[in-house]
Structure formats: C-alpha cells, structure tokens
Design a protein around this motif. Sequence first.
Motif, PDB file in Angstrom:
ATOM      1  N   ALA A  77       0.903   3.867   6.173  1.00 35.66           N
ATOM      2  CA  ALA A  77       1.350   4.924   5.251  1.00 35.66           C
ATOM      3  C   ALA A  77       0.214   5.889   4.943  1.00 35.66           C
ATOM      4  CB  ALA A  77       1.866   4.313   3.961  1.00 35.66           C
ATOM      5  N   PHE A 102       5.856   2.784  14.449  1.00 36.86           N
ATOM      6  CA  PHE A 102       6.556   1.590  13.948  1.00 36.86           C
ATOM      7  C   PHE A 102       6.880   1.773  12.479  1.00 36.86           C
ATOM      8  CE2 PHE A 102       6.551  -2.396  11.613  1.00 36.86           C
ATOM      9  CZ  PHE A 102       7.513  -3.105  12.310  1.00 36.86           C
ATOM     10  N   PHE A 111       0.831  -1.216   0.000  1.00 43.37           N
ATOM     11  CA  PHE A 111       0.000   0.000   0.000  1.00 43.37           C
ATOM     12  C   PHE A 111       0.862   1.261   0.000  1.00 43.37           C
ATOM     13  CE2 PHE A 111      -2.995   3.195   1.056  1.00 43.37           C
ATOM     14  CZ  PHE A 111      -4.145   2.780   0.417  1.00 43.37           C
ATOM     15  N   TYR A 140       1.283   2.648  12.324  1.00 43.24           N
ATOM     16  CA  TYR A 140       2.231   2.090  11.348  1.00 43.24           C
ATOM     17  C   TYR A 140       1.817   2.324   9.908  1.00 43.24           C
ATOM     18  CZ  TYR A 140      -1.004  -1.770  10.546  1.00 43.24           C
ATOM     19  OH  TYR A 140      -2.102  -2.512  10.196  1.00 43.24           O
ATOM     20  N   GLN A 151       5.225  -7.579   4.339  1.00 44.70           N
ATOM     21  CA  GLN A 151       3.997  -7.690   5.130  1.00 44.70           C
ATOM     22  C   GLN A 151       4.137  -8.661   6.301  1.00 44.70           C
ATOM     23  OE1 GLN A 151       1.367  -8.463   1.789  1.00 44.70           O
ATOM     24  NE2 GLN A 151       0.841  -6.300   1.646  1.00 44.70           N
ATOM     25  N   PHE A 199       9.020  -0.563   9.670  1.00 43.53           N
ATOM     26  CA  PHE A 199       9.811  -1.762   9.402  1.00 43.53           C
ATOM     27  C   PHE A 199      11.162  -1.463   8.740  1.00 43.53           C
ATOM     28  CE2 PHE A 199      10.754  -5.293   6.418  1.00 43.53           C
ATOM     29  CZ  PHE A 199      11.079  -6.253   7.356  1.00 43.53           C
ATOM     30  N   GLY A 238     -13.944  -4.089   5.691  1.00 47.69           N
ATOM     31  CA  GLY A 238     -14.996  -3.341   5.012  1.00 47.69           C
ATOM     32  C   GLY A 238     -16.013  -4.145   4.232  1.00 47.69           C
ATOM     33  N   TYR A 243     -16.271  -1.951   9.726  1.00 51.67           N
ATOM     34  CA  TYR A 243     -16.086  -0.561  10.158  1.00 51.67           C
ATOM     35  C   TYR A 243     -16.553   0.453   9.120  1.00 51.67           C
ATOM     36  CZ  TYR A 243     -11.358  -0.940   7.967  1.00 51.67           C
ATOM     37  OH  TYR A 243     -10.297  -1.158   7.119  1.00 51.67           O
ATOM     38  N   LYS A 277     -14.620 -10.235   3.582  1.00 54.09           N
ATOM     39  CA  LYS A 277     -13.394 -10.031   4.364  1.00 54.09           C
ATOM     40  C   LYS A 277     -13.604 -10.477   5.818  1.00 54.09           C
ATOM     41  CE  LYS A 277     -11.673  -6.228   1.502  1.00 54.09           C
ATOM     42  NZ  LYS A 277     -11.294  -4.828   1.384  1.00 54.09           N
ATOM     43  N   GLY A 297      -3.046  -7.144   3.218  1.00 53.39           N
ATOM     44  CA  GLY A 297      -1.799  -7.916   3.210  1.00 53.39           C
ATOM     45  C   GLY A 297      -1.192  -8.032   4.598  1.00 53.39           C
ATOM     46  N   VAL A 298      -1.004  -6.911   5.272  1.00 54.48           N
ATOM     47  CA  VAL A 298      -0.451  -6.932   6.626  1.00 54.48           C
ATOM     48  C   VAL A 298      -1.490  -7.473   7.605  1.00 54.48           C
ATOM     49  CG1 VAL A 298       0.477  -5.515   8.506  1.00 54.48           C
ATOM     50  CG2 VAL A 298       1.102  -4.990   6.152  1.00 54.48           C
ATOM     51  N   ARG A 343      -9.952  -0.960  -2.594  1.00 57.04           N
ATOM     52  CA  ARG A 343     -10.371  -1.879  -1.533  1.00 57.04           C
ATOM     53  C   ARG A 343     -10.959  -3.183  -2.055  1.00 57.04           C
ATOM     54  NH1 ARG A 343     -11.897   2.845   2.568  1.00 57.04           N
ATOM     55  NH2 ARG A 343     -11.548   1.349   4.200  1.00 57.04           N
TER      56      ARG A 343
HETATM   57  N1  LIG Z   1       5.145   0.915   9.147  1.00 54.96           N
HETATM   58  C1  LIG Z   1       5.598  -0.062   8.390  1.00 54.96           C
HETATM   59  O1  LIG Z   1       6.756  -0.438   8.459  1.00 54.96           O
HETATM   60  C2  LIG Z   1       4.652  -0.732   7.441  1.00 54.96           C
HETATM   61  C3  LIG Z   1       5.039  -1.910   6.774  1.00 54.96           C
HETATM   62  C4  LIG Z   1       4.105  -2.511   5.917  1.00 54.96           C
HETATM   63  C5  LIG Z   1       2.856  -1.938   5.728  1.00 54.96           C
HETATM   64  N2  LIG Z   1       2.552  -0.794   6.374  1.00 54.96           N
HETATM   65  C6  LIG Z   1       1.232  -0.159   6.232  1.00 54.96           C
HETATM   66  O2  LIG Z   1       0.264  -1.109   6.546  1.00 54.96           O
HETATM   67  C7  LIG Z   1      -0.945  -0.811   5.886  1.00 54.96           C
HETATM   68  C8  LIG Z   1      -1.405  -2.055   5.145  1.00 54.96           C
HETATM   69  O3  LIG Z   1      -0.526  -2.296   4.068  1.00 54.96           O
HETATM   70  P1  LIG Z   1      -0.818  -3.402   2.972  1.00 54.96           P
HETATM   71  O4  LIG Z   1       0.249  -3.273   1.938  1.00 54.96           O
HETATM   72  O5  LIG Z   1      -1.006  -4.708   3.647  1.00 54.96           O
HETATM   73  O6  LIG Z   1      -2.176  -2.894   2.324  1.00 54.96           O
HETATM   74  P2  LIG Z   1      -3.648  -3.489   2.489  1.00 54.96           P
HETATM   75  O7  LIG Z   1      -4.028  -3.520   3.915  1.00 54.96           O
HETATM   76  O8  LIG Z   1      -3.748  -4.769   1.736  1.00 54.96           O
HETATM   77  O9  LIG Z   1      -4.450  -2.344   1.761  1.00 54.96           O
HETATM   78  C9  LIG Z   1      -5.684  -2.521   1.173  1.00 54.96           C
HETATM   79  C10 LIG Z   1      -6.821  -2.552   2.191  1.00 54.96           C
HETATM   80  O10 LIG Z   1      -6.734  -1.435   3.094  1.00 54.96           O
HETATM   81  C11 LIG Z   1      -8.032  -1.107   3.576  1.00 54.96           C
HETATM   82  N3  LIG Z   1      -8.189   0.341   3.597  1.00 54.96           N
HETATM   83  C12 LIG Z   1      -8.433   1.096   4.698  1.00 54.96           C
HETATM   84  N4  LIG Z   1      -8.484   2.386   4.392  1.00 54.96           N
HETATM   85  C13 LIG Z   1      -8.276   2.488   3.062  1.00 54.96           C
HETATM   86  C14 LIG Z   1      -8.223   3.579   2.150  1.00 54.96           C
HETATM   87  N5  LIG Z   1      -8.384   4.831   2.552  1.00 54.96           N
HETATM   88  N6  LIG Z   1      -7.985   3.311   0.854  1.00 54.96           N
HETATM   89  C15 LIG Z   1      -7.806   2.064   0.426  1.00 54.96           C
HETATM   90  N7  LIG Z   1      -7.850   0.984   1.250  1.00 54.96           N
HETATM   91  C16 LIG Z   1      -8.085   1.192   2.553  1.00 54.96           C
HETATM   92  C17 LIG Z   1      -9.016  -1.819   2.638  1.00 54.96           C
HETATM   93  O11 LIG Z   1      -9.620  -2.848   3.393  1.00 54.96           O
HETATM   94  P3  LIG Z   1     -11.083  -2.619   3.998  1.00 54.96           P
HETATM   95  O12 LIG Z   1     -12.026  -2.580   2.815  1.00 54.96           O
HETATM   96  O13 LIG Z   1     -11.288  -3.798   4.859  1.00 54.96           O
HETATM   97  O14 LIG Z   1     -11.025  -1.326   4.733  1.00 54.96           O
HETATM   98  C18 LIG Z   1      -8.145  -2.390   1.532  1.00 54.96           C
HETATM   99  O15 LIG Z   1      -8.629  -3.608   1.006  1.00 54.96           O
HETATM  100  C19 LIG Z   1      -0.639   0.365   4.951  1.00 54.96           C
HETATM  101  O16 LIG Z   1      -1.032   1.573   5.554  1.00 54.96           O
HETATM  102  C20 LIG Z   1       0.867   0.286   4.835  1.00 54.96           C
HETATM  103  O17 LIG Z   1       1.450   1.472   4.473  1.00 54.96           O
HETATM  104  C21 LIG Z   1       3.425  -0.170   7.213  1.00 54.96           C
END
Ligand SMILES: NC(=O)c1ccc[n+]([C@@H]2O[C@H](COP(=O)([O-])OP(=O)(O)OC[C@H]3O[C@@H](n4cnc5c(N)ncnc54)[C@H](OP(=O)(O)O)[C@@H]3O)[C@@H](O)[C@H]2O)c1
Length: 324
Positions: free
Chosen positions: A240, A265, A41, A238, A123, A267, A173, A192, A177, A151-152, A314
């Motif tokens: 983005a 956090f 993401f 955590y 992830q 990574f 959502g 939610y 899911k 994914g995460v 999403r």
């Molecule tokens: N800090 C770190 O080191 C770190 C490392 C890895 C990932 N991350 C963060 O973890 C989060 C998840 O990453 P991911 O790659 O696994 O992505 P992901 O969760 O697979 O992203 C897609 C899902 O996010 C949800 N979502 C919530 N708000 C959204 C919005 N405004 N727009 C689109 N989707 C939204 C949706 O699920 P619903 O329909 O169920 O809401 C969507 O299916 C991201 O914010 C990413 O940046 C951070």
Amino acid sequence: MKAVQLVGFDGVASLRLVDVATPVPQPHEVLINVKATGVNFAEVELTKGRYDVAKQPPFVMGFEAAGTVDAVGSKVTHVKIGDRIVALVSSGGYAEYATADANLAITIPENVTFAEATTITVQGLSAYTLLKFAAKVQRSDSVLVQAAAGGVGLYLVQLAKTMGVKKVIALAGSKQKLDLVVSLGADVAINYSERGWADDVRHATDGEGVDVVLEAASGEIGEGSFKLMAPFGRMVIYGARNIHDTFSPEQIQQLIYRNQSVIGFNFPSLRPEYLTDAIPRLLELIARHKVQIFANHVFPLADVAVAFEALASRQTIGKVVLVP
Ligand SMILES: NC(=O)c1ccc[n+]([C@@H]2O[C@H](COP(=O)([O-])OP(=O)(O)OC[C@H]3O[C@@H](n4cnc5c(N)ncnc54)[C@H](OP(=O)(O)O)[C@@H]3O)[C@@H](O)[C@H]2O)c1
C-alpha cells in the motif's frame, strides 16, 4: 457499543473512539463479540486518504475481527453461537461487535489466541496466496522479502521456506528484526537501511540476481530491488506504500532485455476459490508449528492512535493488535 471511527483523512488525528449502534447481522451474516482486531499497514495509509479513497468518512475502521459468535443470521447453518472465529468483516472490526459474512468465518484453531488469529485473515492469507498465485514460487527460486519482520513479511519468510524455495533473502531495518527472521529460516538477512545493501543481496545470489522480488517498500528500496532481478525474474508489487508513478523507459527496457515481469497482487480482489485450499493449508502449517505467529504488540482500542504510531514508525515486529 464502543468503536473507532475515521472522521477525516488527517492521519491518526482523525481516529475517534465513539459510541455507535451495535450492528445487526443480515440473513447470511454472523455477529462477532470482538476479542481482538488487527491493524494493517494499509489502514495507516487509509487514515491519510491514500488507500480505498472511495470509502468516505465517517466509518468504523477495521478489516478483520476475532472473537466469539454472538448471533447468527436466519440463513447461516455452519456457524453457531459461541464458536471462536476470525473473519474479514463487513462492518468495521475496531469495535466491541462486528458483523461478517458467515462464509468468510474461519474457525480459530485451539492452540491459537484471538490476538494471534488476527494475523491469519489479511496477513497470513495474503502472504500464502501471493507466493502461490502471483509469484508462483518454484523450488529453484531465490526470493527477496522486504519488511521481512513485518506482519506480512514474517509469514512470507516462513511460507516461502515451507514451499521449498532455494533461498530466502530477507530485508529489514534493525538487528533485532534480522535476528528474528534468521531464526525463522531466512537464509540471508540484510539491513536495507544501511548503504551497500543491494551489493550484499547480489553477493548472496553469487552475482546472478534474485528470481522473485516481493515489493512493498517503493522509493529507493523498490528501485534497488528492481535492478536486482535475475533474467526471467519477476517482481510482485503488493504494498500500500507502493505508489509507483510510472516505470521509466530504462526500467521497461530492462524488463524486455532480461525477459522479466512485473505482477500486481491485491488480496481483497481474489475470488473465493483461491482461498479454498489456502485456508486449511495455512491453518495446518500453524497447527504443526511450521509457521509461528507473532502478535505481541497489543493495545486497548482507546489507544488506537498509539498503535498506529508504533506501526508507522517501524517499531513493531509482526502484528499490531487492538483489544476492545
Ligand atoms: N496487496 C495486498 O493485498 C496486501 C495485503 C496485505 C498487506 N499488504 C501490504 O503489505 C505491506 C506490509 O503490511 P503489514 O500490515 O504487514 O505492515 P508491516 O510490514 O508490519 O509494516 C511495518 C513495517 O514496514 C516496514 N517499512 C518499510 N517501509 C516503511 C515506511 N515507509 N514506513 C513505515 N514502515 C515501513 C518497517 O520495517 P523495517 O524497519 O524492517 O523496514 C515496519 O516495521 C504493506 O505495504 C501493506 O499495505 C498488501
């Protein structure tokens, strides 16, 4: 070789399939013949100039690559040509070939496909280290997971259960899911996008609130989750998408009066020693089927824009994968 470059910050319109020179591995690097690479993401945000803005286009996209080792640098001893590996990459993963630091190479377990392996590097390991070192989850904790079918999120739900927490409350959502996360062990699953979700979470904790909030959503969901913290609760930020401007005086007051904390956090900035135990432990959980991998959204590299749109709108569950 073919690769996907980011040429500006205009979203998916700035993604281009181009021909570039095949990278050459440095002495400590390996060259990967990429069979699969993953979309995260953060990369959706990156295309809009909202993540890692220090990196200026044009550059080849991609944080990770899974494939076979095609060549090794002169100082590499523990990885050999032909090995199946997945790695965080120094030269972009959205390409037919990518270079990676040999020390970051993870051998892909036999029962794991290249597409599935792309979930491990960012992830899976983020979820594991976030729970272990940032949230420091305890058996007595209730844990709130946002975007639980992402994914995460799917890793967070399953790993929190393997770590023995008291209750996993998953937010997502859609019904599909929610059904999936329940099948993977979430104790409670709540939509939610519907009104009243926060009341449902509070009810699921018998009115106590949650001990740990894993915060990636921001906006209304983030604010609602913040209010749901129990005394001594902790929120790990955590995401983005999570551009919190500032905390309001009321929120700071809540932290003080309820003895709560907010933890960041990231990574990519973890020191390597945090991964020493995390990598074998995660691979073991996958090999023993204690953690299932979801990598069913697979797109050819040329359809990178379609893949990004699917993730951003999403529609996806688990990992989005690109195949060169
Ligand atoms: N800090 C770190 O080191 C770190 C490392 C890895 C990932 N991350 C963060 O973890 C989060 C998840 O990453 P991911 O790659 O696994 O992505 P992901 O969760 O697979 O992203 C897609 C899902 O996010 C949800 N979502 C919530 N708000 C959204 C919005 N405004 N727009 C689109 N989707 C939204 C949706 O699920 P619903 O329909 O169920 O809401 C969507 O299916 C991201 O914010 C990413 O940046 C951070």
